[in-house]
Design a protein around this motif. Structure first.
Motif, short mmCIF file in Angstrom:
data_model
loop_
_atom_site.label_atom_id
_atom_site.label_comp_id
_atom_site.label_asym_id
_atom_site.label_seq_id
_atom_site.Cartn_x
_atom_site.Cartn_y
_atom_site.Cartn_z
N ILE A 145 0.88 -1.15 0.14
CA ILE A 145 -0.05 -0.04 -0.12
C ILE A 145 0.82 1.16 0.04
CG2 ILE A 145 -1.69 1.40 1.16
CD1 ILE A 145 -2.83 -1.33 0.33
N SER A 146 0.74 2.07 -1.11
CA SER A 146 1.50 3.33 -0.99
C SER A 146 0.31 4.45 -1.36
CB SER A 146 2.34 3.45 -2.24
OG SER A 146 3.45 2.61 -2.15
N ILE A 147 0.58 5.42 -0.72
CA ILE A 147 -0.31 6.81 -0.61
C ILE A 147 0.49 7.86 -1.04
CG2 ILE A 147 -1.97 8.14 0.90
CD1 ILE A 147 -2.32 5.54 2.58
N PHE A 148 0.03 8.70 -2.06
CA PHE A 148 0.55 9.68 -2.78
C PHE A 148 -0.21 10.91 -2.43
CE2 PHE A 148 1.59 12.35 -6.27
CZ PHE A 148 2.66 12.50 -6.20
N PRO A 149 0.53 11.95 -1.81
CA PRO A 149 -0.17 13.32 -1.72
C PRO A 149 -0.06 14.26 -3.02
CG PRO A 149 2.24 13.44 -1.12
CD PRO A 149 2.09 11.90 -1.60
N LEU A 150 -1.50 14.12 -3.52
CA LEU A 150 -1.66 14.50 -4.97
C LEU A 150 -1.51 16.01 -4.93
CD1 LEU A 150 -2.30 13.73 -7.85
CD2 LEU A 150 -4.72 14.23 -7.54
N LEU A 151 -2.01 16.81 -3.93
CA LEU A 151 -2.02 18.29 -3.88
C LEU A 151 -0.87 18.80 -2.98
CD1 LEU A 151 -5.84 18.89 -4.57
CD2 LEU A 151 -4.11 18.74 -6.20
N PHE A 156 -2.72 12.78 8.28
CA PHE A 156 -3.56 11.40 8.79
C PHE A 156 -4.18 11.46 10.16
CE2 PHE A 156 -0.48 9.98 5.42
CZ PHE A 156 -1.25 9.17 4.66
N LYS A 157 -5.40 11.32 10.17
CA LYS A 157 -6.37 11.40 11.26
C LYS A 157 -6.35 9.83 12.00
CE LYS A 157 -10.14 13.73 11.35
NZ LYS A 157 -11.33 14.25 10.71
N ASP A 158 -6.33 8.78 11.03
CA ASP A 158 -6.56 7.46 11.63
C ASP A 158 -6.01 6.43 10.72
OD1 ASP A 158 -7.11 5.41 12.86
OD2 ASP A 158 -9.29 5.60 12.71
N SER A 159 -5.52 5.35 10.92
CA SER A 159 -5.14 4.17 10.00
C SER A 159 -5.38 2.89 10.46
CB SER A 159 -3.87 4.57 9.58
OG SER A 159 -2.93 4.20 10.44
N ARG A 160 -5.80 1.99 10.04
CA ARG A 160 -5.80 0.57 10.29
C ARG A 160 -5.55 -0.45 9.45
NH1 ARG A 160 -10.58 3.09 12.27
NH2 ARG A 160 -11.81 1.99 10.81
N GLY A 161 -4.95 -1.45 9.98
CA GLY A 161 -4.57 -2.71 8.94
C GLY A 161 -3.21 -2.47 8.17
N LEU A 162 -2.51 -1.54 8.65
CA LEU A 162 -0.94 -1.12 7.91
C LEU A 162 0.13 -1.57 8.92
CD1 LEU A 162 -1.70 2.23 6.51
CD2 LEU A 162 -1.44 0.00 5.06
N TYR A 163 1.06 -2.21 8.30
CA TYR A 163 2.05 -2.61 9.20
C TYR A 163 2.81 -1.34 10.06
CZ TYR A 163 6.67 -4.71 10.52
OH TYR A 163 7.63 -5.11 11.23
N TYR A 164 2.93 -0.35 9.15
CA TYR A 164 3.32 0.84 9.58
C TYR A 164 2.25 1.88 9.92
CZ TYR A 164 7.84 -0.84 7.76
OH TYR A 164 8.84 -1.62 7.62
N PRO A 165 1.62 2.30 11.19
CA PRO A 165 0.48 3.07 11.10
C PRO A 165 1.00 4.34 11.03
CG PRO A 165 1.16 1.58 13.32
CD PRO A 165 2.33 1.36 12.37
N LEU A 166 -0.19 5.00 10.50
CA LEU A 166 -0.19 6.45 9.83
C LEU A 166 -0.72 7.50 10.80
CD1 LEU A 166 -0.51 5.53 6.04
CD2 LEU A 166 1.89 6.24 7.32
N THR A 167 -1.42 7.06 11.75
CA THR A 167 -2.23 8.09 12.73
C THR A 167 -1.22 9.09 13.13
OG1 THR A 167 -3.63 6.22 13.02
CG2 THR A 167 -3.89 8.38 14.55
N GLY A 168 -1.61 10.49 12.97
CA GLY A 168 -1.00 11.35 13.48
C GLY A 168 0.12 11.96 12.69
N LYS A 169 0.43 11.30 11.67
CA LYS A 169 1.79 11.53 10.57
C LYS A 169 1.25 12.18 9.77
CE LYS A 169 4.56 7.63 12.50
NZ LYS A 169 5.41 6.59 11.80
N SER A 170 2.26 12.93 8.80
CA SER A 170 1.82 13.69 7.54
C SER A 170 3.07 13.34 6.58
CB SER A 170 1.57 15.28 7.92
OG SER A 170 3.16 15.61 8.16
N VAL A 171 2.54 13.62 5.32
CA VAL A 171 3.55 13.48 4.18
C VAL A 171 3.20 14.29 3.26
CG1 VAL A 171 2.32 11.84 2.88
CG2 VAL A 171 4.78 11.99 2.54
N GLU A 172 4.25 14.76 2.63
CA GLU A 172 3.97 16.01 1.29
C GLU A 172 4.89 15.58 0.11
OE1 GLU A 172 6.04 20.06 2.21
OE2 GLU A 172 5.80 19.00 4.17
N LEU A 173 4.58 16.28 -0.96
CA LEU A 173 5.45 16.02 -1.99
C LEU A 173 6.93 16.23 -1.93
CD1 LEU A 173 3.38 17.79 -4.77
CD2 LEU A 173 3.43 15.34 -4.56
N GLY A 174 7.98 15.28 -2.28
CA GLY A 174 9.14 15.19 -2.12
C GLY A 174 9.53 14.12 -1.01
#
Length: 209
Positions: A145-151, A156-174
């Protein structure tokens, strides 16, 4: 459902996917692929420069366009599908081979999404979704599973079912924080702050061979 002229999915995949939709459009040589797979073509659209046998057009409803034009065959097909008023548009046989086509097909997903419709690319080995709040997708263990920040940026407010939890994290282009996570359950759920993201699911094992 729009079927393009990219990497071909197995015939049974196309037959089963066609059963889940109300209208099937073959984009250029995608019409030929559908017929070879035993799927009824409701409409074929394109300049048909990739068809091996143009005689098949005599047997199906089609809209033919000149080869030299300002829009791709896929964009023309999407415009037509939107005019029919469907709430969801599924694209398939859209990946493989050309990076420029991939990028513009993602842009077309964004266009459909801006029109207030559901849009996704479904392939035998890969699925691509666009969303702006939350999404849940069916998965198998170890699907990538990969998630790309289009804009620009997603938080991330919540995540479930992922090996690396994303809740509380953020990502931007680059940044690549959300590249190559993987599923640890039979579904993955993510919720983001208001933005637009692309979720790419790479199957650990294709459903059809």
């Amino acid at each position: 459902m729009l079927v393009g002229n990219g990497a071909k999915n197995p015939p049974q995949f196309l037959r089963d996917l066609a059963k889940s939709v109300d209208f099937v459009i073959g984009v250029d040589a995608g019409a030929e692929t559908l017929l070879e797979s035993g799927v009824k073509v409701d409409l074929a659209i394109g300049d048909f420069d990739s068809l091996r046998n143009k005689d098949l057009l005599k047997k199906i409803n089609h809209l033919e366009y000149p080869k030299e034009k300002d829009y791709s065959d896929t964009e023309i097909a999407v415009t037509h599908a939107l005019s029919l008023g469907y709430d969801e548009i599924i694209l398939t046989n859209m990946l493989g081979g050309r990076t420029d086509h991939l990028l513009f097909n993602l842009s077309i997903l964004y266009r459909i999404f801006k029109e207030g419709k559901s849009a996704k690319i479904l392939e035998n080995k890969e699925e691509i979704y666009i969303f702006n709040s939350s999404i849940e997708v069916k998965t198998d263990i170890n699907d990538i599973i990969s998630i790309f920040p289009l804009l620009g940026k997603i938080s991330f407010k919540d995540s479930r079912g992922l090996y690396y939890p994303l809740t509380g994290k953020s990502v931007e282009l680059g940044e690549t924080l959300t590249l190559s996570n993987y599923a640890v359950s039979n579904s993955v759920f993510v919720e983001i702050e208001e933005s637009i993201a692309i979720l790419i699911l790479k199957r650990a094992k294709p459903k059809y061979t």
